[in-house]
Design a protein around this motif. Structure first.
Motif, PDB file in Angstrom:
ATOM      1  N   CYS A  71       0.738  -1.079   0.068  1.00  0.00           N
ATOM      2  CA  CYS A  71       0.134   0.122   0.063  1.00  0.00           C
ATOM      3  C   CYS A  71       0.836   1.211   0.077  1.00  0.00           C
ATOM      4  CB  CYS A  71      -0.819  -0.036   1.140  1.00  0.00           C
ATOM      5  SG  CYS A  71      -2.391  -1.161   1.064  1.00  0.00           S
ATOM      6  N   ALA A  72       2.090   1.348   0.728  1.00  0.00           N
ATOM      7  CA  ALA A  72       2.864   2.427   0.712  1.00  0.00           C
ATOM      8  C   ALA A  72       3.461   2.829  -0.637  1.00  0.00           C
ATOM      9  CB  ALA A  72       3.935   2.140   1.778  1.00  0.00           C
ATOM     10  N   GLU A  73       4.011   1.736  -1.148  1.00  0.00           N
ATOM     11  CA  GLU A  73       4.579   1.914  -2.555  1.00  0.00           C
ATOM     12  C   GLU A  73       3.415   2.367  -3.529  1.00  0.00           C
ATOM     13  OE1 GLU A  73       7.731   1.460  -3.571  1.00  0.00           O
ATOM     14  OE2 GLU A  73       8.122   0.646  -1.588  1.00  0.00           O
ATOM     15  N   ASN A  74       2.258   1.842  -3.386  1.00  0.00           N
ATOM     16  CA  ASN A  74       1.102   2.351  -4.220  1.00  0.00           C
ATOM     17  C   ASN A  74       0.966   3.776  -4.031  1.00  0.00           C
ATOM     18  OD1 ASN A  74      -1.127   1.871  -6.233  1.00  0.00           O
ATOM     19  ND2 ASN A  74      -2.039   2.597  -4.440  1.00  0.00           N
ATOM     20  N   GLU A  75       1.107   4.232  -2.731  1.00  0.00           N
ATOM     21  CA  GLU A  75       0.917   5.611  -2.578  1.00  0.00           C
ATOM     22  C   GLU A  75       1.967   6.601  -3.071  1.00  0.00           C
ATOM     23  OE1 GLU A  75       0.082   6.031   1.509  1.00  0.00           O
ATOM     24  OE2 GLU A  75      -1.840   5.114   1.547  1.00  0.00           O
ATOM     25  N   LEU A  76       3.183   5.886  -2.804  1.00  0.00           N
ATOM     26  CA  LEU A  76       4.451   6.523  -3.540  1.00  0.00           C
ATOM     27  C   LEU A  76       4.380   6.863  -5.260  1.00  0.00           C
ATOM     28  CD1 LEU A  76       7.222   7.512  -3.046  1.00  0.00           C
ATOM     29  CD2 LEU A  76       8.311   5.364  -3.362  1.00  0.00           C
ATOM     30  N   VAL A  77       3.776   5.803  -5.754  1.00  0.00           N
ATOM     31  CA  VAL A  77       3.702   5.772  -7.080  1.00  0.00           C
ATOM     32  C   VAL A  77       2.638   7.076  -7.519  1.00  0.00           C
ATOM     33  CG1 VAL A  77       2.728   5.000  -9.239  1.00  0.00           C
ATOM     34  CG2 VAL A  77       4.045   3.773  -7.805  1.00  0.00           C
ATOM     35  N   ARG A  78       1.511   7.061  -6.698  1.00  0.00           N
ATOM     36  CA  ARG A  78       0.440   8.105  -7.046  1.00  0.00           C
ATOM     37  C   ARG A  78       0.953   9.501  -6.467  1.00  0.00           C
ATOM     38  NH1 ARG A  78      -3.746   8.698  -2.107  1.00  0.00           N
ATOM     39  NH2 ARG A  78      -1.640   9.530  -1.348  1.00  0.00           N
ATOM     40  N   THR A  80       4.200  10.558  -6.524  1.00  0.00           N
ATOM     41  CA  THR A  80       5.053  10.660  -7.709  1.00  0.00           C
ATOM     42  C   THR A  80       4.847  11.315  -8.835  1.00  0.00           C
ATOM     43  OG1 THR A  80       6.603   9.114  -6.770  1.00  0.00           O
ATOM     44  CG2 THR A  80       7.258  10.067  -8.852  1.00  0.00           C
ATOM     45  N   VAL A  81       3.431  10.609  -9.205  1.00  0.00           N
ATOM     46  CA  VAL A  81       2.773  11.189 -10.265  1.00  0.00           C
ATOM     47  C   VAL A  81       2.232  12.535 -10.327  1.00  0.00           C
ATOM     48  CG1 VAL A  81       0.743  10.596 -11.825  1.00  0.00           C
ATOM     49  CG2 VAL A  81       2.306   8.916 -11.222  1.00  0.00           C
ATOM     50  N   MET A  82       1.578  12.881  -9.050  1.00  0.00           N
ATOM     51  CA  MET A  82       1.099  14.168  -8.864  1.00  0.00           C
ATOM     52  C   MET A  82       2.224  14.993  -8.669  1.00  0.00           C
ATOM     53  SD  MET A  82      -1.965  13.525  -9.083  1.00  0.00           S
ATOM     54  CE  MET A  82      -2.995  14.945  -8.085  1.00  0.00           C
ATOM     55  N   ASP A  83       3.296  14.786  -8.160  1.00  0.00           N
ATOM     56  CA  ASP A  83       4.249  15.429  -8.074  1.00  0.00           C
ATOM     57  C   ASP A  83       4.951  15.940  -9.521  1.00  0.00           C
ATOM     58  OD1 ASP A  83       6.455  17.053  -6.641  1.00  0.00           O
ATOM     59  OD2 ASP A  83       7.853  15.684  -7.277  1.00  0.00           O
ATOM     60  N   CYS A  89       0.032  16.164  -3.080  1.00  0.00           N
ATOM     61  CA  CYS A  89      -0.970  15.400  -2.478  1.00  0.00           C
ATOM     62  C   CYS A  89      -0.354  14.179  -1.644  1.00  0.00           C
ATOM     63  CB  CYS A  89      -1.958  14.821  -3.492  1.00  0.00           C
ATOM     64  SG  CYS A  89      -1.078  13.622  -4.472  1.00  0.00           S
ATOM     65  N   GLY A  90      -1.072  13.316  -1.098  1.00  0.00           N
ATOM     66  CA  GLY A  90      -0.810  12.249  -0.103  1.00  0.00           C
ATOM     67  C   GLY A  90      -1.423  12.124   1.039  1.00  0.00           C
ATOM     68  N   THR A  91      -1.135  11.312   1.870  1.00  0.00           N
ATOM     69  CA  THR A  91      -1.598  10.924   3.376  1.00  0.00           C
ATOM     70  C   THR A  91      -0.636  11.010   4.278  1.00  0.00           C
ATOM     71  OG1 THR A  91      -3.382   9.440   2.159  1.00  0.00           O
ATOM     72  CG2 THR A  91      -2.923   9.137   4.479  1.00  0.00           C
ATOM     73  N   VAL A  92      -0.643  11.900   5.328  1.00  0.00           N
ATOM     74  CA  VAL A  92       0.019  12.060   6.483  1.00  0.00           C
ATOM     75  C   VAL A  92      -0.602  11.443   7.572  1.00  0.00           C
ATOM     76  CG1 VAL A  92       1.164  13.637   8.041  1.00  0.00           C
ATOM     77  CG2 VAL A  92       0.846  14.224   5.622  1.00  0.00           C
ATOM     78  N   ARG A  93       0.064  10.357   7.951  1.00  0.00           N
ATOM     79  CA  ARG A  93      -0.164   9.386   9.187  1.00  0.00           C
ATOM     80  C   ARG A  93       0.470  10.233  10.463  1.00  0.00           C
ATOM     81  NH1 ARG A  93       0.415   6.355   4.851  1.00  0.00           N
ATOM     82  NH2 ARG A  93      -1.592   4.893   4.265  1.00  0.00           N
ATOM     83  N   HIS A 116      -3.023  23.142   1.667  1.00  0.00           N
ATOM     84  CA  HIS A 116      -2.768  22.077   0.899  1.00  0.00           C
ATOM     85  C   HIS A 116      -4.027  21.370   0.810  1.00  0.00           C
ATOM     86  CE1 HIS A 116       1.531  23.209   0.691  1.00  0.00           C
ATOM     87  NE2 HIS A 116       1.443  23.323   2.065  1.00  0.00           N
ATOM     88  N   PRO A 117      -4.961  21.537   0.111  1.00  0.00           N
ATOM     89  CA  PRO A 117      -6.337  20.804   0.152  1.00  0.00           C
ATOM     90  C   PRO A 117      -6.209  19.383  -0.426  1.00  0.00           C
ATOM     91  CG  PRO A 117      -6.297  22.442  -1.469  1.00  0.00           C
ATOM     92  CD  PRO A 117      -4.772  22.605  -0.727  1.00  0.00           C
ATOM     93  N   ASP A 118      -5.382  19.087  -0.988  1.00  0.00           N
ATOM     94  CA  ASP A 118      -5.151  17.572  -1.518  1.00  0.00           C
ATOM     95  C   ASP A 118      -4.493  16.604  -0.573  1.00  0.00           C
ATOM     96  OD1 ASP A 118      -6.502  18.068  -3.960  1.00  0.00           O
ATOM     97  OD2 ASP A 118      -4.790  19.135  -4.726  1.00  0.00           O
ATOM     98  N   ILE A 119      -3.948  17.160   0.540  1.00  0.00           N
ATOM     99  CA  ILE A 119      -3.328  16.212   1.552  1.00  0.00           C
ATOM    100  C   ILE A 119      -4.354  15.698   2.382  1.00  0.00           C
ATOM    101  CG2 ILE A 119      -1.614  16.331   3.676  1.00  0.00           C
ATOM    102  CD1 ILE A 119      -0.103  16.419   0.860  1.00  0.00           C
TER     103      ILE A 119
END
Length: 204
Positions: A71-78, A80-83, A89-93, A116-119
């Motif tokens: 799941c973390a790797e998938n979020e990293l791909v997402r 990176t694409v958004m960057d 964007c992303g998720t902060v835990r 940062h509304p997409d975080i």
């Protein structure tokens, strides 16, 4: 399949299917179905259900780190694409204890969210030792705790809070304006933790 992985991880982290459905924004039947699908696919039980909630089986504990990594790797791909597209964007835990979650964090998140509304934020509630474990295991990006902390994690002081002793009116120390730690050394104390109230004595 990623959604099913997240459903299982959310159920384990929340310790409750009801709380997990709130976090996942789905019905309890849908979440249960996703977990049952994984159990059917893999051929072993993943959760132990009881009146107090759910907890992972020994077999489930073996696979959880792999699912977190996927799941973390998938979020990293997402991310990176958004960057690349120029979108932050992303998720902060964040690991927090009750007073921080109630009185401090909402205002900080609100201010940050305007810029940062997409975080997105994922908040895990625990006690000091649990939060420290979560940070060391990278289950959360950072957490709030009381100093000192172990060498497993790095700490940055943010706020110095006043330590207060709450005493009955009839207590021998109640009429003092200030009470030292030495005064309290042999007094029974009550400390609020995640699991409820625990009583202990301070040894000097």
């Amino acid at each position: 399949m990623l959604t099913k992985y997240r459903a299982l991880l959310c159920a384990v982290d929340c310790g409750s299917l009801t709380k997990a459905t709130e976090s996942m924004h789905c019905t309890q039947s849908a979440l249960s179905r996703m977990i049952l699908d994984l159990e059917s696919l893999w051929g072993f039980q993943l959760l132990i259900r009881s009146k107090s909630g759910v907890r992972p089986t020994p077999d489930c504990l073996k696979i959880l780190p792999l699912l977190r990594r996927i799941c973390a790797e998938n979020e990293l791909v997402r991310d990176t694409v958004m960057d690349i597209r120029g979108v932050l964007c992303g998720t902060v835990r964040i690991g927090v204890f009750s007073s921080i979650a109630t009185f401090w964090l909402p205002h900080v998140i609100a201010r940050f969210g305007k810029a940062h509304p997409d975080i997105e934020f994922e908040i895990l509630m625990g006690d000091y030792s649990e939060i420290e474990d979560w940070v060391a295991e990278t289950r959360v990006d950072f957490g709030f705790a009381a100093l000192p902390v172990s060498k497993r994690v790095k700490a940055l002081p943010l706020h110095e809070d006043e330590l207060l002793a709450i005493l009955p009116e009839t207590h021998a120390l109640a009429d003092r304006e200030k009470v030292s730690v030495a005064d309290l050394a042999k007094e029974p104390m009550i400390m609020l933790e995640k699991g409820g109230l625990s009583t202990f004595s301070v040894d000097m």
